[in-house]
Design a protein around this motif. Structure first.
Motif, PDB file in Angstrom:
ATOM      1  N   TYR A 258       0.792  -1.240   0.079  1.00 54.76           N
ATOM      2  CA  TYR A 258       0.128   0.110   0.014  1.00 54.76           C
ATOM      3  C   TYR A 258       0.897   1.371   0.167  1.00 54.76           C
ATOM      4  CZ  TYR A 258      -3.725  -3.190   1.199  1.00 54.76           C
ATOM      5  OH  TYR A 258      -4.860  -4.344   1.318  1.00 54.76           O
ATOM      6  N   PRO A 259       1.617   1.554  -1.266  1.00 55.65           N
ATOM      7  CA  PRO A 259       2.619   2.560  -0.973  1.00 55.65           C
ATOM      8  C   PRO A 259       1.873   4.122  -1.036  1.00 55.65           C
ATOM      9  CG  PRO A 259       2.083   1.728  -3.270  1.00 55.65           C
ATOM     10  CD  PRO A 259       1.268   0.833  -2.336  1.00 55.65           C
ATOM     11  N   ASP A 260       0.598   4.064  -1.274  1.00 54.41           N
ATOM     12  CA  ASP A 260      -0.010   5.465  -1.222  1.00 54.41           C
ATOM     13  C   ASP A 260      -0.713   5.684   0.012  1.00 54.41           C
ATOM     14  OD1 ASP A 260       1.104   5.692  -3.616  1.00 54.41           O
ATOM     15  OD2 ASP A 260      -0.987   4.933  -4.697  1.00 54.41           O
ATOM     16  N   ALA A 261      -0.581   4.984   1.020  1.00 56.28           N
ATOM     17  CA  ALA A 261      -1.470   5.019   2.108  1.00 56.28           C
ATOM     18  C   ALA A 261      -1.150   6.248   3.120  1.00 56.28           C
ATOM     19  CB  ALA A 261      -1.159   3.659   3.073  1.00 56.28           C
ATOM     20  N   ALA A 262       0.089   6.544   3.223  1.00 53.14           N
ATOM     21  CA  ALA A 262       0.529   7.545   4.046  1.00 53.14           C
ATOM     22  C   ALA A 262      -0.165   9.076   3.103  1.00 53.14           C
ATOM     23  CB  ALA A 262       1.937   7.952   4.193  1.00 53.14           C
ATOM     24  N   ALA A 263      -0.143   9.083   1.936  1.00 54.50           N
ATOM     25  CA  ALA A 263      -0.573  10.441   1.132  1.00 54.50           C
ATOM     26  C   ALA A 263      -1.907  10.322   1.446  1.00 54.50           C
ATOM     27  CB  ALA A 263       0.026  10.141  -0.205  1.00 54.50           C
ATOM     28  N   GLN A 264      -2.690   9.158   1.698  1.00 53.32           N
ATOM     29  CA  GLN A 264      -4.311   9.199   1.975  1.00 53.32           C
ATOM     30  C   GLN A 264      -4.690   9.470   3.274  1.00 53.32           C
ATOM     31  OE1 GLN A 264      -5.104   5.654  -0.233  1.00 53.32           O
ATOM     32  NE2 GLN A 264      -4.644   6.521  -2.319  1.00 53.32           N
ATOM     33  N   ALA A 265      -3.634   9.859   4.073  1.00 52.29           N
ATOM     34  CA  ALA A 265      -3.904  10.013   5.588  1.00 52.29           C
ATOM     35  C   ALA A 265      -4.341   8.509   6.152  1.00 52.29           C
ATOM     36  CB  ALA A 265      -5.023  10.989   5.881  1.00 52.29           C
ATOM     37  N   SER A 266      -3.579   7.626   5.705  1.00 53.69           N
ATOM     38  CA  SER A 266      -3.694   6.227   6.219  1.00 53.69           C
ATOM     39  C   SER A 266      -2.350   5.565   6.500  1.00 53.69           C
ATOM     40  CB  SER A 266      -4.641   5.280   5.286  1.00 53.69           C
ATOM     41  OG  SER A 266      -5.209   4.256   5.787  1.00 53.69           O
ATOM     42  N   SER A 267      -2.546   4.376   6.571  1.00 57.79           N
ATOM     43  CA  SER A 267      -1.508   3.327   6.702  1.00 57.79           C
ATOM     44  C   SER A 267      -1.645   2.043   6.218  1.00 57.79           C
ATOM     45  CB  SER A 267      -0.848   3.328   8.268  1.00 57.79           C
ATOM     46  OG  SER A 267      -1.785   2.307   8.875  1.00 57.79           O
ATOM     47  N   PRO A 268      -0.585   1.237   5.521  1.00 52.21           N
ATOM     48  CA  PRO A 268      -0.682   0.076   5.058  1.00 52.21           C
ATOM     49  C   PRO A 268      -1.743  -0.876   6.125  1.00 52.21           C
ATOM     50  CG  PRO A 268       1.481   0.541   4.875  1.00 52.21           C
ATOM     51  CD  PRO A 268       1.118   1.543   5.820  1.00 52.21           C
ATOM     52  N   GLY A 269      -1.503  -1.003   7.414  1.00 56.38           N
ATOM     53  CA  GLY A 269      -2.244  -1.866   8.123  1.00 56.38           C
ATOM     54  C   GLY A 269      -3.762  -1.267   7.972  1.00 56.38           C
ATOM     55  N   ILE A 270      -4.095   0.016   7.984  1.00 52.64           N
ATOM     56  CA  ILE A 270      -5.499   0.394   8.170  1.00 52.64           C
ATOM     57  C   ILE A 270      -5.896   0.098   6.794  1.00 52.64           C
ATOM     58  CG2 ILE A 270      -6.789   2.632   8.231  1.00 52.64           C
ATOM     59  CD1 ILE A 270      -4.983   3.614  10.092  1.00 52.64           C
ATOM     60  N   GLU A 271      -5.312   0.229   5.607  1.00 48.67           N
ATOM     61  CA  GLU A 271      -6.033  -0.037   4.266  1.00 48.67           C
ATOM     62  C   GLU A 271      -6.109  -1.593   4.103  1.00 48.67           C
ATOM     63  OE1 GLU A 271      -6.883   2.258   1.915  1.00 48.67           O
ATOM     64  OE2 GLU A 271      -6.552   3.451   3.845  1.00 48.67           O
ATOM     65  N   ALA A 272      -5.258  -2.295   4.573  1.00 48.69           N
ATOM     66  CA  ALA A 272      -5.680  -3.761   4.485  1.00 48.69           C
ATOM     67  C   ALA A 272      -6.565  -4.137   5.454  1.00 48.69           C
ATOM     68  CB  ALA A 272      -4.211  -4.472   5.143  1.00 48.69           C
ATOM     69  N   MET A 273      -6.825  -3.489   6.468  1.00 52.51           N
ATOM     70  CA  MET A 273      -8.292  -3.640   7.445  1.00 52.51           C
ATOM     71  C   MET A 273      -9.466  -3.235   6.623  1.00 52.51           C
ATOM     72  SD  MET A 273      -7.312  -5.445   9.936  1.00 52.51           S
ATOM     73  CE  MET A 273      -9.078  -5.415  10.794  1.00 52.51           C
ATOM     74  N   ARG A 274      -9.152  -2.381   5.884  1.00 51.70           N
ATOM     75  CA  ARG A 274     -10.403  -1.708   5.138  1.00 51.70           C
ATOM     76  C   ARG A 274     -10.719  -2.762   3.893  1.00 51.70           C
ATOM     77  NH1 ARG A 274     -11.500   3.898   3.520  1.00 51.70           N
ATOM     78  NH2 ARG A 274      -9.279   4.465   3.840  1.00 51.70           N
ATOM     79  N   ASP A 275      -9.859  -3.285   3.353  1.00 50.85           N
ATOM     80  CA  ASP A 275     -10.047  -4.297   2.285  1.00 50.85           C
ATOM     81  C   ASP A 275     -10.641  -5.496   3.126  1.00 50.85           C
ATOM     82  OD1 ASP A 275      -9.011  -2.733   0.159  1.00 50.85           O
ATOM     83  OD2 ASP A 275      -7.160  -3.763   0.148  1.00 50.85           O
ATOM     84  N   ALA A 276     -10.090  -5.978   4.076  1.00 50.28           N
ATOM     85  CA  ALA A 276     -10.636  -7.053   4.674  1.00 50.28           C
ATOM     86  C   ALA A 276     -12.026  -6.940   5.016  1.00 50.28           C
ATOM     87  CB  ALA A 276      -9.822  -7.460   5.957  1.00 50.28           C
ATOM     88  N   ALA A 277     -12.515  -5.996   5.521  1.00 57.85           N
ATOM     89  CA  ALA A 277     -13.807  -5.341   6.144  1.00 57.85           C
ATOM     90  C   ALA A 277     -14.776  -5.326   4.926  1.00 57.85           C
ATOM     91  CB  ALA A 277     -13.599  -4.156   6.919  1.00 57.85           C
ATOM     92  N   GLN A 278     -14.159  -4.897   3.773  1.00 56.79           N
ATOM     93  CA  GLN A 278     -15.127  -4.958   2.515  1.00 56.79           C
ATOM     94  C   GLN A 278     -15.200  -6.383   2.058  1.00 56.79           C
ATOM     95  OE1 GLN A 278     -14.262  -0.803   0.220  1.00 56.79           O
ATOM     96  NE2 GLN A 278     -12.727  -2.205   0.041  1.00 56.79           N
ATOM     97  N   GLY A 279     -14.375  -7.132   2.138  1.00 59.00           N
ATOM     98  CA  GLY A 279     -14.428  -8.453   1.749  1.00 59.00           C
ATOM     99  C   GLY A 279     -15.533  -9.402   2.646  1.00 59.00           C
ATOM    100  N   VAL A 280     -15.234  -8.989   3.957  1.00 63.89           N
ATOM    101  CA  VAL A 280     -16.221  -9.649   5.006  1.00 63.89           C
ATOM    102  C   VAL A 280     -17.739  -9.366   4.785  1.00 63.89           C
ATOM    103  CG1 VAL A 280     -16.865  -9.891   7.412  1.00 63.89           C
ATOM    104  CG2 VAL A 280     -14.419 -10.191   6.672  1.00 63.89           C
ATOM    105  N   THR A 281     -17.899  -7.900   4.520  1.00 63.36           N
ATOM    106  CA  THR A 281     -19.369  -7.512   4.635  1.00 63.36           C
ATOM    107  C   THR A 281     -19.753  -7.287   3.164  1.00 63.36           C
ATOM    108  OG1 THR A 281     -18.414  -4.991   4.629  1.00 63.36           O
ATOM    109  CG2 THR A 281     -18.743  -6.033   6.829  1.00 63.36           C
TER     110      THR A 281
END
Length: 454
Positions: A258-281
């Protein structure tokens, strides 16, 4: 009073009763309508300036009040923007200085040395108190505006706004617990709040941290690495392949995904959790909010503590056999400081993970109840400082007005909940994600309109 021989402008300085009555009038007039004492008894140019300033503030206040009633979202948007807050701060600071100058000049015009000796200290004291009230209130307003601007800029992003998807905003809530002996922060409380963009009706979806075989959307960089779900084939790169471990793995092992995470006010861990939550729900998640449970201590103390009804006695520290316990959170209604509240949400031993998830939601709701205007304004600096350390989000600052207005609608309605727990036939070790999505779809489906009678 406005005649050529007005006792206000041309008093009989030899009469102490007249001068005393005049002084009282000037002090009261300065409080009710700053600038009027100068028009009546002093520098009329200064007085007219003071009157214009005071009347302008009154008119703007009336306009803001009307706008709040008719268009609250507009007012909220203006006063949650950096520009709006700084304009308000500068205007209030100017008013504070101007009203202080007018008050001091009023004391000069009162000519206290000509008043009766017994009245002098009372009039002088009242004038000072009233000056502190008018100028001090404006100065404090300027201070709150500047502090709020810094706080909002530090917490909220400057990114673009996201539109609702299928008429809803879906927000990922992560309750992180850095905890001793851990590699960084790990989200122990994971929820998705789905809000109807028009009505404000909210549904809280609780995701157990120990969900396994978590799927990822096709466009996620983790979909190729874990095509059958997280850790389903050859395990993962951390000790436990559960939902909340995804954050740790991305932060420590695979941040390059997730190379662009910091520029999007996020982090690799948060973006991965977002992907996971989207996959679950199966929902598109526009924003996230990360709340650091460790930082709750300072925030709760800044708010003056929280009131929680504890269902069962909980240990502070210790192990599974309750050895080396540092204390207990007793059952019953409790007013907790930050340290006690943190352990109420964190305590593991003697209860299940699902109990802890429920307690953390109770804790979050209790904190939200403490965010009332009186509490926040009187302790604003401490609350803002603690809040900046506790909350991280990619919600744009420009969307705050909209979401605050939407939240006011949400509070008027019951919040639905979908808990993905064994009681709802969800097995975290072998979850049926099609079934999980059907539960969520059913909860989010709008109520059916009654069929009209033939």
């Amino acid at each position: 009073m406005s005649s050529a021989r007005s006792p206000i402008r041309y008093p009989d300085a030899r009469s102490a009763p007249v001068m005393t009555k005049r002084a009282w009038w000037l002090v009261v007039l300065n409080t009710v309508l700053p600038g009027s004492p100068q028009v009546l008894a002093g520098n009329r140019k200064l007085g007219r300036f003071g009157l214009r300033l005071t009347l302008t503030v009154l008119i703007l206040g009336i306009i803001a009040g009307v706008a709040w009633v008719l268009w609250p979202q507009v007012v909220l948007t203006v006063f949650t923007s950096t520009i709006g807050l700084w304009v308000a701060a500068l205007a209030l600071a100017f008013c504070a200085v101007a009203w202080a100058v007018l008050s001091i000049d009023t004391i000069r015009l009162a000519r206290l040395v000509r008043t009766s000796p017994k009245a002098r200290p009372i009039i002088a004291g009242l004038a000072v108190v009233l000056m502190a009230f008018t100028s001090g209130t404006a100065a404090y307003g300027a201070y709150v505006a500047t502090t709020a601007s810094g706080f909002l800029s530090s917490v909220f992003s400057a990114g673009p706004s996201e539109p609702p998807v299928d008429g809803r905003y879906n927000i990922l809530l992560l309750g992180g617990d850095a905890g001793p002996g851990r590699d960084g922060l790990r989200p122990d409380s994971i929820s998705v709040v789905s809000i109807d963009a028009k009505t404000g009706q909210a549904t809280m979806i609780g995701l157990p941290r120990d969900l396994e075989n978590v799927p990822f959307p096709a466009d996620s960089p983790l979909a190729d690495i874990y095509p059958e779900g997280y850790g389903a084939i050859d395990g993962c790169d951390v000790s436990a392949c559960m939902l909340n471990s995804i954050y740790t793995e991305m932060e420590l092992k695979r941040p390059e995904l997730y190379p662009d995470a910091a520029a999007q006010a996020s982090s690799p861990g948060i973006e991965a959790m977002r992907d996971a939550a989207q996959g679950v729900t199966g929902l598109s998640i526009q924003y996230y909010v990360l709340i650091d449970m460790q930082g709750f201590t300072d925030l709760i103390d800044a708010l003056g503590g929280v009131d929680i009804n504890v269902k069962e006695r909980l240990p502070i520290g210790g192990d599974e056999q309750f050895n080396n316990v540092d204390g207990w959170v007793e059952a019953g209604q409790q007013h907790m400081d930050g340290y006690t509240a943190l352990w109420y949400g964190r305590a593991r031993h003697g209860t299940s993970d699902y109990d802890r998830m429920a307690r953390q939601r109770v804790l979050q709701e209790a904190i939200l109840k403490q965010f009332n205007p009186a509490n926040v304004l009187t302790k604003f600096q401490a609350v803002a400082t603690a809040g900046a350390q506790v909350v991280k989000t990619d919600v744009p600052q420009g969307m705050l007005g909209y979401f605050v207005d939407l939240a006011s609608k949400t509070k008027k309605q019951p919040i639905n909940s979908v808990e993905l727990v064994p009681e709802n036939d969800v097995n975290p070790e072998d979850p049926d994600y099609d079934y999980i999505r059907s539960l969520i779809d059913k909860a989010l489906a709008p109520p059916a309109s009654p069929t009209p009678a033939p």
